[in-house]
Design an enzyme around this catalytic site. Structure first.
Site, PDB file in Angstrom:
ATOM      1  N   ASN A  88     -10.341 -23.053  -0.438  1.00  0.00           N
ATOM      2  CA  ASN A  88     -11.003 -24.190  -1.078  1.00  0.00           C
ATOM      3  C   ASN A  88     -10.130 -24.737  -2.206  1.00  0.00           C
ATOM      4  O   ASN A  88      -9.447 -23.971  -2.889  1.00  0.00           O
ATOM      5  CB  ASN A  88     -12.350 -23.745  -1.665  1.00  0.00           C
ATOM      6  CG  ASN A  88     -13.339 -23.307  -0.596  1.00  0.00           C
ATOM      7  OD1 ASN A  88     -13.390 -23.901   0.483  1.00  0.00           O
ATOM      8  ND2 ASN A  88     -14.116 -22.275  -0.878  1.00  0.00           N
ATOM      9  N   VAL A  97     -13.409 -20.389  -8.416  1.00  0.00           N
ATOM     10  CA  VAL A  97     -12.494 -19.574  -9.226  1.00  0.00           C
ATOM     11  C   VAL A  97     -11.098 -20.191  -9.106  1.00  0.00           C
ATOM     12  O   VAL A  97     -10.554 -20.310  -7.998  1.00  0.00           O
ATOM     13  CB  VAL A  97     -12.485 -18.101  -8.759  1.00  0.00           C
ATOM     14  CG1 VAL A  97     -11.502 -17.288  -9.596  1.00  0.00           C
ATOM     15  CG2 VAL A  97     -13.888 -17.502  -8.844  1.00  0.00           C
ATOM     16  N   HIS A 101      -6.973 -18.676  -3.671  1.00  0.00           N
ATOM     17  CA  HIS A 101      -7.361 -17.517  -2.853  1.00  0.00           C
ATOM     18  C   HIS A 101      -7.743 -17.966  -1.459  1.00  0.00           C
ATOM     19  O   HIS A 101      -8.138 -19.108  -1.234  1.00  0.00           O
ATOM     20  CB  HIS A 101      -8.509 -16.753  -3.502  1.00  0.00           C
ATOM     21  CG  HIS A 101      -9.689 -17.609  -3.855  1.00  0.00           C
ATOM     22  ND1 HIS A 101      -9.730 -18.377  -4.991  1.00  0.00           N
ATOM     23  CD2 HIS A 101     -10.847 -17.847  -3.208  1.00  0.00           C
ATOM     24  CE1 HIS A 101     -10.868 -19.036  -5.045  1.00  0.00           C
ATOM     25  NE2 HIS A 101     -11.574 -18.740  -3.962  1.00  0.00           N
TER      26      HIS A 101
HETATM   27  P1  5GP Z   1     -14.330 -20.115  -4.218  1.00  0.00           P
HETATM   28  O1  5GP Z   1     -15.656 -20.814  -4.163  1.00  0.00           O
HETATM   29  O2  5GP Z   1     -13.636 -20.307  -5.537  1.00  0.00           O
HETATM   30  O3  5GP Z   1     -13.466 -20.444  -3.034  1.00  0.00           O
HETATM   31  O4  5GP Z   1     -14.665 -18.579  -4.039  1.00  0.00           O
HETATM   32  C1  5GP Z   1     -14.692 -17.660  -5.082  1.00  0.00           C
HETATM   33  C2  5GP Z   1     -15.249 -16.373  -4.504  1.00  0.00           C
HETATM   34  O5  5GP Z   1     -15.021 -15.331  -5.421  1.00  0.00           O
HETATM   35  C3  5GP Z   1     -16.757 -16.435  -4.235  1.00  0.00           C
HETATM   36  O6  5GP Z   1     -17.021 -16.164  -2.871  1.00  0.00           O
HETATM   37  C4  5GP Z   1     -17.322 -15.360  -5.171  1.00  0.00           C
HETATM   38  O7  5GP Z   1     -18.405 -14.653  -4.595  1.00  0.00           O
HETATM   39  C5  5GP Z   1     -16.118 -14.463  -5.408  1.00  0.00           C
HETATM   40  N1  5GP Z   1     -16.141 -13.814  -6.713  1.00  0.00           N
HETATM   41  C6  5GP Z   1     -16.367 -14.413  -7.916  1.00  0.00           C
HETATM   42  N2  5GP Z   1     -16.311 -13.518  -8.910  1.00  0.00           N
HETATM   43  C7  5GP Z   1     -16.032 -12.313  -8.319  1.00  0.00           C
HETATM   44  C8  5GP Z   1     -15.859 -10.996  -8.862  1.00  0.00           C
HETATM   45  O8  5GP Z   1     -15.937 -10.749 -10.049  1.00  0.00           O
HETATM   46  N3  5GP Z   1     -15.581 -10.011  -7.968  1.00  0.00           N
HETATM   47  C9  5GP Z   1     -15.481 -10.254  -6.617  1.00  0.00           C
HETATM   48  N4  5GP Z   1     -15.212  -9.213  -5.833  1.00  0.00           N
HETATM   49  N5  5GP Z   1     -15.641 -11.485  -6.086  1.00  0.00           N
HETATM   50  C10 5GP Z   1     -15.917 -12.500  -6.931  1.00  0.00           C
END
Ligand code: 5GP
Length: 116
Positions: A88, A97, A101
């Site tokens: 994303n 985040v 990733h």
């Molecule tokens: P994005 O929406 O930025 O593509 O995805 C971020 C992902 O990071 C989400 O699926 C969320 O659940 C995961 N995430 C956010 N904070 C943490 C954390 O502290 N630990 C882990 N293991 N995953 C996280």
């Protein structure tokens, strides 16, 4: 200088997470809020905030994310049935985040690519 996120702390093992793979370039850990039976987040060890910040210098780490994804999918037992890789970018992409990733999702049929 981009600001660090929680993912830098996970990479340095300063906060708990279930790391399933780590090498000199990338780290992979289970998503805290899984959207599929296997939901792994794969990150470069260095902070690249978004795909918009990618340069040629990052190609080794970005390539390694795919190598790691293939290894992890095999270990998770989802390689043959198949899986999805998602990256994303920014608000419209749903990025939460700001440490680039790749999501590795599998373990069930995932349906259409984008929900409208
Ligand atoms: P994005 O929406 O930025 O593509 O995805 C971020 C992902 O990071 C989400 O699926 C969320 O659940 C995961 N995430 C956010 N904070 C943490 C954390 O502290 N630990 C882990 N293991 N995953 C996280």
């Amino acid at each position: 200088m981009a600001e660090e996120t929680i993912f830098s702390k996970i990479i340095r093992r300063e906060i708990p997470s279930e790391i399933v793979y780590q090498d000199d370039l990338v780290t992979a850990f289970r998503d805290i809020s899984p959207k599929a039976p296997s939901h792994i987040v794969i990150v470069p060890n260095i902070l690249i905030p978004t795909v918009n910040d990618v340069t040629a210098e990052h190609e080794a780490a970005l390539g390694r994310m795919f190598t790691a994804a293939a290894k992890i999918a095999e270990r998770e037992g989802i390689a043959e049935n198949g899986f999805r890789l998602i990256v994303n970018c920014n608000r419209h992409g749903g990025q939460e985040v700001y440490h680039l990733h790749m999501h590795l999702l599998g373990g069930r049929p995932l349906g259409p690519l984008v929900a409208f």
